[in-house]
Design a protein around this motif. Sequence first.
Motif, PDB file in Angstrom:
ATOM      1  N   ASP A 429       0.706  -1.126  -0.032  1.00  0.00           N
ATOM      2  CA  ASP A 429      -0.016  -0.086  -0.141  1.00  0.00           C
ATOM      3  C   ASP A 429       0.944   1.198   0.010  1.00  0.00           C
ATOM      4  N   GLY A 465      -4.852  -0.376   3.239  1.00  0.00           N
ATOM      5  CA  GLY A 465      -5.066   1.228   3.187  1.00  0.00           C
ATOM      6  C   GLY A 465      -3.885   1.910   3.634  1.00  0.00           C
ATOM      7  N   GLU A 466      -3.631   3.415   3.302  1.00  0.00           N
ATOM      8  CA  GLU A 466      -2.450   4.066   3.402  1.00  0.00           C
ATOM      9  C   GLU A 466      -2.233   4.208   5.150  1.00  0.00           C
TER      10      GLU A 466
END
Length: 480
Positions: A429, A465-466
Amino acid sequence: MPHDEPAPLSMVEVQRSVAAELDRIAPVIDELGRRFTDAGHEIALVGGPVRDAMLGRHHNDLDLTTSARPEQTERLLKGWADAIWDMGRDFGTIGCRKGEWQVEVTTYRSESYDPSSRKPDVAFGDTLAGDLGRRDFTVNAMAVRLPGREVEDPYGGVLDLAHRRLRTPGTPEDSFSDDPLRMMRAARFAAQLGFDVDESVVAAMTAMAERIEIISAERVRDELVKLVMAPHPRRGLTLLVETGLAERVLPELPALALERDEHHRHKDVYEHTLTVLEQSIDQEERLGGPDLVSRLAALMHDVGKPRTRRFLDDGTVTFHHHDVVGAKLTRKRMKALRFSNDEIEAVSALVELHLRFHGYGSGEWTDSAVRRYVRDAGDQLTRLHVLTRADSTTRNRRKAERLARTYDDLEARIERLAEAEELGAMRPDLDGNQIMEILGIGPGREVGQAYRHLLELRMDDGPLGEERAREELLAWWAQR
């Protein structure tokens, strides 16, 4: 199916086919015929185009032979052809393009090999009959004189073609002495045309098999590729094995004919391999048509078995790690045959991965395991699907149906995960620049280690997700 037996031909069919093809290519052959004969030279359509015309096969690459010398041919083509090239001048060939047609015009010739040389000695001849006599097989030793369209068939090629039989114009021993690659060409034509090879030709191939060793690896590879890509590769491969030629050009194939143990506790690996090849061909619509990498992977997938076979005390037979060993053998053989690096890596990867599916059981794999399967297959995933399905040759119908259903399930899971997670672009990610910015470091080994850590998490848990990826990265960095 591609490996169905071809139907026999009638003489009426042959005559109709050749007449129709000559009418189709008339814009080229009629003009060239008049151009050369008006200048006092003979010219004829020859070889493959004549054979294929009789078989009802059409293509726009035309071979012609002439009494004219190369410099005379070049002058006659100027002003008629759209483009001319002379890379084959040393062999008497001038090439040209005319609209959609590609034409090669070659001076009557004879050629032979020095017993220790890989290159033919070329001498120009003076007659069409002499030129036809130096050709490899009778079905390729036919010509159509131009512009009158008289068929020249001094060696009975039309009859051999109708009977689907491969013979040489002279003795096969003389033919193969002139050019040993013709032995492989016999196998290739058997595979391409579905023809039977005359017993005298098979006997000469067997007796002279060692002569193939003077031929360059590149020429051997090109013939092997044409054979493998033909509609009936089993015919050609079987002939290579039975004559001993395979022992010299692809020894891993005859090695698959393992000695059967007395209790028959394992399949005939050689026959299994040919069946896998045919079954992979049956699925090639998934690959957009005939596919060399897929066919070579099917041919080589079990080449590690001879070296890994072990008999256990209970009488069972194992082939542990034959996938890894087979990939190494495949890489070594393809390098020796001068395949491209991309082809070598693709085929070797498929050989190494061909057993991976069997750990799937009845669907016990986690999503993480499915992601890793996709990641490891990379851009070979569709080919791996084809190979894995083709590798099921059991005669037990229930078992075969169960394996097919299980693989259907795996493909469906891959598709679902791909839609949700973009499996085709399996990356962490965070990219390298983000990793360096978050950790406050420059390029170096630590960036790669961090990248691989995040990729493993991506495999196990799917997209993070970041924000979570940042937290995981910092936690990993603090624990180092």
